[in-house]
Design a protein around this motif. Structure first.
Motif, short mmCIF file in Angstrom:
data_model
loop_
_atom_site.label_atom_id
_atom_site.label_comp_id
_atom_site.label_asym_id
_atom_site.label_seq_id
_atom_site.Cartn_x
_atom_site.Cartn_y
_atom_site.Cartn_z
N ALA A 167 0.69 7.61 0.67
CA ALA A 167 -0.65 7.60 0.08
C ALA A 167 -0.59 7.11 -1.36
O ALA A 167 -1.42 6.28 -1.80
CB ALA A 167 -1.27 8.99 0.16
N LEU A 168 0.38 7.60 -2.12
CA LEU A 168 0.56 7.12 -3.50
C LEU A 168 0.90 5.64 -3.52
O LEU A 168 0.38 4.88 -4.36
CB LEU A 168 1.67 7.93 -4.18
CG LEU A 168 1.34 9.39 -4.49
CD1 LEU A 168 2.61 10.15 -4.86
CD2 LEU A 168 0.30 9.49 -5.59
N ASN A 169 1.74 5.20 -2.60
CA ASN A 169 2.10 3.78 -2.52
C ASN A 169 0.88 2.92 -2.22
O ASN A 169 0.74 1.81 -2.75
CB ASN A 169 3.17 3.55 -1.45
CG ASN A 169 4.50 4.18 -1.80
OD1 ASN A 169 4.70 4.67 -2.90
ND2 ASN A 169 5.43 4.18 -0.84
N ALA A 170 0.00 3.42 -1.35
CA ALA A 170 -1.20 2.66 -0.99
C ALA A 170 -2.10 2.47 -2.20
O ALA A 170 -2.66 1.38 -2.41
CB ALA A 170 -1.96 3.36 0.13
N GLU A 172 -1.06 2.49 -5.32
CA GLU A 172 -0.33 1.54 -6.17
C GLU A 172 -0.54 0.11 -5.69
O GLU A 172 -0.62 -0.82 -6.50
CB GLU A 172 1.17 1.88 -6.18
CG GLU A 172 2.00 0.99 -7.08
CD GLU A 172 3.50 1.29 -7.04
OE1 GLU A 172 4.29 0.41 -7.46
OE2 GLU A 172 3.87 2.40 -6.61
N ALA A 173 -0.65 -0.06 -4.38
CA ALA A 173 -0.86 -1.40 -3.80
C ALA A 173 -2.30 -1.88 -3.93
O ALA A 173 -2.61 -2.99 -3.51
CB ALA A 173 -0.45 -1.39 -2.33
N GLY A 174 -3.18 -1.04 -4.48
CA GLY A 174 -4.55 -1.48 -4.73
C GLY A 174 -5.55 -1.09 -3.67
O GLY A 174 -6.73 -1.49 -3.76
N PHE A 175 -5.14 -0.33 -2.66
CA PHE A 175 -6.10 0.11 -1.65
C PHE A 175 -7.12 1.07 -2.29
O PHE A 175 -6.81 1.81 -3.22
CB PHE A 175 -5.39 0.81 -0.49
CG PHE A 175 -4.70 -0.13 0.46
CD1 PHE A 175 -5.43 -0.82 1.43
CD2 PHE A 175 -3.33 -0.33 0.39
CE1 PHE A 175 -4.80 -1.67 2.32
CE2 PHE A 175 -2.69 -1.19 1.28
CZ PHE A 175 -3.42 -1.87 2.24
N ASP A 176 -8.33 1.05 -1.74
CA ASP A 176 -9.39 1.95 -2.23
C ASP A 176 -9.23 3.36 -1.68
O ASP A 176 -9.88 4.29 -2.18
CB ASP A 176 -10.75 1.38 -1.82
CG ASP A 176 -11.02 0.03 -2.47
OD1 ASP A 176 -11.09 -0.02 -3.70
OD2 ASP A 176 -11.13 -0.97 -1.73
N GLY A 177 -8.41 3.53 -0.67
CA GLY A 177 -8.17 4.83 -0.07
C GLY A 177 -7.26 4.65 1.13
O GLY A 177 -6.73 3.56 1.38
N ILE A 178 -7.07 5.75 1.88
CA ILE A 178 -6.20 5.68 3.06
C ILE A 178 -6.88 6.36 4.24
O ILE A 178 -7.71 7.26 4.08
CB ILE A 178 -4.82 6.31 2.80
CG1 ILE A 178 -4.92 7.84 2.59
CG2 ILE A 178 -4.13 5.67 1.60
CD1 ILE A 178 -4.69 8.66 3.85
N GLU A 179 -6.50 5.92 5.42
CA GLU A 179 -6.91 6.57 6.66
C GLU A 179 -5.66 7.09 7.36
O GLU A 179 -4.73 6.32 7.63
CB GLU A 179 -7.64 5.59 7.58
CG GLU A 179 -8.00 6.18 8.94
CD GLU A 179 -8.79 5.21 9.83
OE1 GLU A 179 -9.98 5.00 9.55
OE2 GLU A 179 -8.19 4.66 10.78
N LEU A 180 -5.63 8.38 7.63
CA LEU A 180 -4.53 8.97 8.41
C LEU A 180 -4.74 8.65 9.87
O LEU A 180 -5.77 9.00 10.45
CB LEU A 180 -4.49 10.49 8.19
CG LEU A 180 -3.50 11.25 9.07
CD1 LEU A 180 -2.06 10.85 8.75
CD2 LEU A 180 -3.69 12.75 8.92
N HIS A 181 -3.76 8.01 10.48
CA HIS A 181 -3.84 7.69 11.91
C HIS A 181 -3.41 8.92 12.70
O HIS A 181 -2.22 9.19 12.85
CB HIS A 181 -2.95 6.50 12.23
CG HIS A 181 -3.24 5.84 13.55
ND1 HIS A 181 -4.07 6.40 14.50
CD2 HIS A 181 -2.82 4.65 14.08
CE1 HIS A 181 -4.14 5.59 15.55
NE2 HIS A 181 -3.40 4.52 15.31
N ALA A 182 -4.40 9.67 13.17
CA ALA A 182 -4.15 10.88 13.96
C ALA A 182 -4.66 10.70 15.38
O ALA A 182 -5.00 11.68 16.05
CB ALA A 182 -4.81 12.07 13.28
#
Length: 366
Positions: A167-170, A172-182
């Motif tokens: 999540a931290l890497n995402a 850093e990569a400029g993503f606006d957020g993350i989606e957990l694939h569950a």
């Protein structure tokens, strides 16, 4: 008729221009070696930045989390830099993009994970499931998955930490957020669904126990980057990759209640989308709406009429259009103007080059 899809919506701190979501779709075109996102992928996502939200393809959080050949990762600095190309291109076109963080658990083969044995909730192989491998010697192709080993508490803690770092890497990569694939039978889903989770410790048995791993992952990621940048994808009624739950409505309403307590910014439901698939029970969506106060997204077999009906009925806030986005980079404009949709070429979905990825044109009225 289409007005509901084009109302703006707030997603955490993000103001989205419409309610059309490009959901995550594996395309297997990461640069090798290293599973690195590349300029071709940046072009692909930038072309589709008119979506209110893009959720990028499933991205493994660790070498052990990879299920298929040529899918991108987000655990090395090279991978972070590759994804930065993608997010910069999307943002240059005024789009918003989340990373989908992925660990496949048992849905893999040792050839994809450095010869290691896969991990899962239980030492229980998925039946009739194949994955795509490239072992560097034979011709790439599909092989049966193997029996995984049950995760120890140390394994669980390690994977929670890997999700947090991803999540931290995402970000850093400029993503606006993350989606957990569950969803779709991957690792988190292997803990949630009763027929895949045979554990007898605090991570197995009761619904609360089976949801514990997801809760710990979500808590770790929300602590790292903020709950307003964390979404979760669930698939209550599918049996993809061999995961089945005995009481899906009960389980996933409990999941929504738990995710509401974590204040995740959205829940993204993948509905069954193959021919003759069972419909989502009528009472399920109102129950989810009552259990969860954030943004709801549904995807699967939606055309624009069904999408508008779902938004106007209040059961969802946004709608994902998967396959239509493959061949229609300008999908929102086509929906808005009533232009015809182009069909995609199924032979170019996975692997390869720009053909079938970035060469689909925008619609030009004659």
């Amino acid at each position: 008729m289409t007005t509901a899809l084009f109302q703006p919506i707030q997603l955490g701190k993000l103001a989205l221009k419409n309610r059309i979501v490009m959901p995550p779709m594996t395309r297997s075109r990461a640069t090798q070696p290293g599973n690195v996102a590349n300029q071709m992928m940046a072009d692909y996502y930038a072309q589709r930045a008119s979506a209110g939200l893009i959720v990028a393809e499933g991205t493994q959080i660790s070498p052990n989390g990879q299920g298929y050949a040529w899918t991108p990762g987000i655990y090395s600095q090279e991978q972070i830099a590759g994804w930065k190309q993608v997010t910069d291109a999307v943002h240059a076109n005024e789009g918003k993009i989340f990373a989908q963080l992925w660990h496949v658990g048992r849905v893999t083969h040792p050839d994809n994970i450095g010869g290691e044995q896969p991990i899962s909730s239980s030492a229980h192989a998925a039946k009739n499931v194949k994955v795509f491998i490239d072992n560097g010697t034979d011709a790439p192709g599909f092989v049966d998955v193997v029996e995984p080993r049950a995760m120890t508490k140390a394994d669980i803690d390690q994977v929670v930490a890997q999700y947090r770092q991803a999540a931290l890497n995402a970000i850093e990569a400029g993503f606006d957020g993350i989606e957990l694939h569950a969803a779709n039978g991957y690792l988190i889903n292997q803990f949630i669904d009763s027929e895949a989770n045979l554990r007898t410790d605090e991570y197995g048995g009761s619904t609360e126990n089976r949801l514990r791993f997801m809760s710990e992952v979500v808590a770790a990621m929300a602590d790292a980057i903020g709950a307003d940048r964390v979404g979760v994808r669930l698939a209550p009624f599918t049996s993809l990759n061999g995961t089945v739950d005995a009481t899906p409505s009960e389980t996933y309403i409990a999941a929504a209640t738990m995710l509401n307590k974590h204040k995740v910014v959205y829940i993204h439901f993948a509905e069954v989308d193959w021919d003759d698939a069972p419909e989502t029970p009528a009472e399920f969506k109102p129950a989810i709406r009552a259990a969860y106060q954030g943004v709801l997204i549904y995807a699967g077999r939606y055309n624009h009429e069904k999408a508008v009906q779902a938004i106007e009925a209040g059961v969802t806030d946004m709608v994902g259009f998967g396959r239509p986005f493959v061949a229609n980079p300008d999908l929102p404009n086509r929906i808005k103007k009533g232009y015809p949709l182009a069909p995609h070429n199924p032979d170019t979905l996975f692997g390869g080059n720009e053909q079938g990825l970035t060469d689909y044109p925008q619609y030009c009225p004659s």
